[in-house]
Scaffold this motif. Structure first.
Motif, short mmCIF file in Angstrom:
data_model
loop_
_atom_site.label_atom_id
_atom_site.label_comp_id
_atom_site.label_asym_id
_atom_site.label_seq_id
_atom_site.Cartn_x
_atom_site.Cartn_y
_atom_site.Cartn_z
N ALA A 188 -6.16 -2.15 -3.57
CA ALA A 188 -5.80 -2.58 -2.31
C ALA A 188 -4.46 -3.15 -2.14
N GLU A 189 -4.06 -4.11 -3.08
CA GLU A 189 -2.64 -4.79 -3.29
C GLU A 189 -1.52 -3.89 -3.22
N LYS A 190 -1.98 -2.81 -4.01
CA LYS A 190 -0.59 -1.65 -4.00
C LYS A 190 -0.64 -1.06 -2.81
N GLY A 191 -1.96 -0.76 -2.16
CA GLY A 191 -1.94 0.05 -0.65
C GLY A 191 -1.12 -0.89 0.07
N LYS A 192 -1.22 -2.11 -0.24
CA LYS A 192 -0.52 -3.01 1.00
C LYS A 192 0.95 -2.66 0.94
N GLU A 193 1.39 -2.71 -0.48
CA GLU A 193 2.83 -2.49 -0.55
C GLU A 193 3.22 -1.13 -0.07
N LEU A 194 2.37 -0.12 0.00
CA LEU A 194 2.88 1.14 0.43
C LEU A 194 2.61 1.36 1.98
N GLY A 195 1.94 0.20 2.53
CA GLY A 195 1.92 0.14 4.13
C GLY A 195 0.68 1.01 4.30
#
Ligand SMILES: CC[C@H](C(=O)O)C(=O)SCCNC(=O)CCNC(=O)[C@H](O)C(C)(C)COP(=O)(O)OP(=O)(O)OC[C@H]1O[C@@H](n2cnc3c(N)ncnc32)[C@H](O)[C@@H]1OP(=O)(O)O
Length: 254
Positions: free
Chosen positions: A169-176
């Motif tokens: 989910a953290e990586k998903g936040k970086e991707l928007g």
């Protein structure tokens, strides 16, 4: 309790896929109930926002029910199921009220397609998500790729689809792709806190802003691209690679 739970609480329509023993996989009964509930919510004046989530703490949704759909062999058989769920996700994408996917756990395959059909994604910290369909020898089959290209950059969308890998989910936040992460202990209340500023506006304002977004999207074009994707997935569905991958999964615990 049925395969979908639905309640209106604090002006939010809470739709919960309730098959935790099957990681909230989507079967025909879930589709039946989703169609009914979405029609009810559209008419309901007591809810301003729709939140779709899953039961249990392990999975948001694991996509199509591989046991239920294992009997679909030909392109024609697959297309009937894929296009039915594709129409449901089109309805969510085009829904007149704001929609939120609350990722209470892992979202893979069609589970990610449900998540991407929503305007926002709020995820439990350390949840993972992945458009893993490529590992089954198919592409997204419910219109998820077409919708993903509307949510994040082309290159990041293509990377998620082509790698077929689950990411945090953290990586998903970086991707928007993930808009907000919440602690596991109090998902619903933390999601409500994040939605509070929206809920302070009249439904008419929220619906107007949603309509401005949909005008920008060109609804007919989105539907056309989703339908094209669904057809291509149904063609790939017939491949030996796909049927073997499903058999492997279904035999893994035997
Ligand atoms: C129909 C097409 C659609 C599309 O793209 O349009 C798709 O969604 S294709 C992709 C289909 N989904 C998958 O391939 C995911 C399969 N599931 C998993 O990878 C894992 O179950 C996971 C990562 C979601 C969770 O792993 P975990 O270790 O927590 O659980 P188990 O694997 O032990 O599963 C527990 C229990 O649930 C059953 N299960 C899980 N997912 C599905 C599913 N998609 N369909 C049917 N059944 C599913 C699994 O078989 C276990 O059942 P049990 O009776 O306890 O053995």
């Amino acid at each position: 309790m049925g395969k979908i739970k639905y309640e209106v609480y604090k002006e939010v329509a809470w739709v919960t896929i309730n098959r935790p023993d099957k990681r909230n996989a989507i079967d025909y009964e879930v589709m039946d109930r989703l169609e009914e509930i979405l029609a009810e919510i559209e008419e309901c004046q007591n809810s301003k926002i729709v939140v779709i989530t899953g039961s249990g703490s392990q999975a948001f949704c694991s996509g199509g029910d591989l046991s239920a759909f294992h009997s679909l062999v030909t392109q024609k058989e697959a297309y009937k199921m894929l296009s039915r769920m594709g129409k449901i996700l089109q309805k969510i994408f085009l829904f007149p009220k704001p929609t939120v996917a609350l990722l209470n756990g892992t979202a893979v395959g069609g589970g990610c397609e449900i998540a991407v059909s929503c305007d926002f994604r709020v995820a439990k910290k350390r949840a993972k998500f992945g458009f893993i369909q490529g590992k089954l020898g198919i592409t997204t089959g419910w219109g998820g790729a077409a919708m993903l290209y509307e949510r994040i950059s082309q290159s990041e969308a293509m990377r998620l689809l082509m790698s077929a890998k689950a990411v945090t989910a953290e990586k998903g936040k970086e991707l928007g792709f993930i808009n907000h992460t919440v602690e596991p202990e109090n998902l619903k209340e933390e999601c409500l806190d994040w939605l509070q500023p929206f809920l302070e506006q009249p439904l008419s304002v929220l619906k107007a802003y949603k309509s401005y977004w949909l005008s920008k999207c060109n609804e007919n074009k989105i539907i056309e691209r989703m339908d094209e994707e669904i057809y291509h997935c149904s063609v790939l569905w017939e491949s030996d690679e796909h049927h073997q991958a499903v058999r492997t999964f279904l035999n893994k615990n035997k």
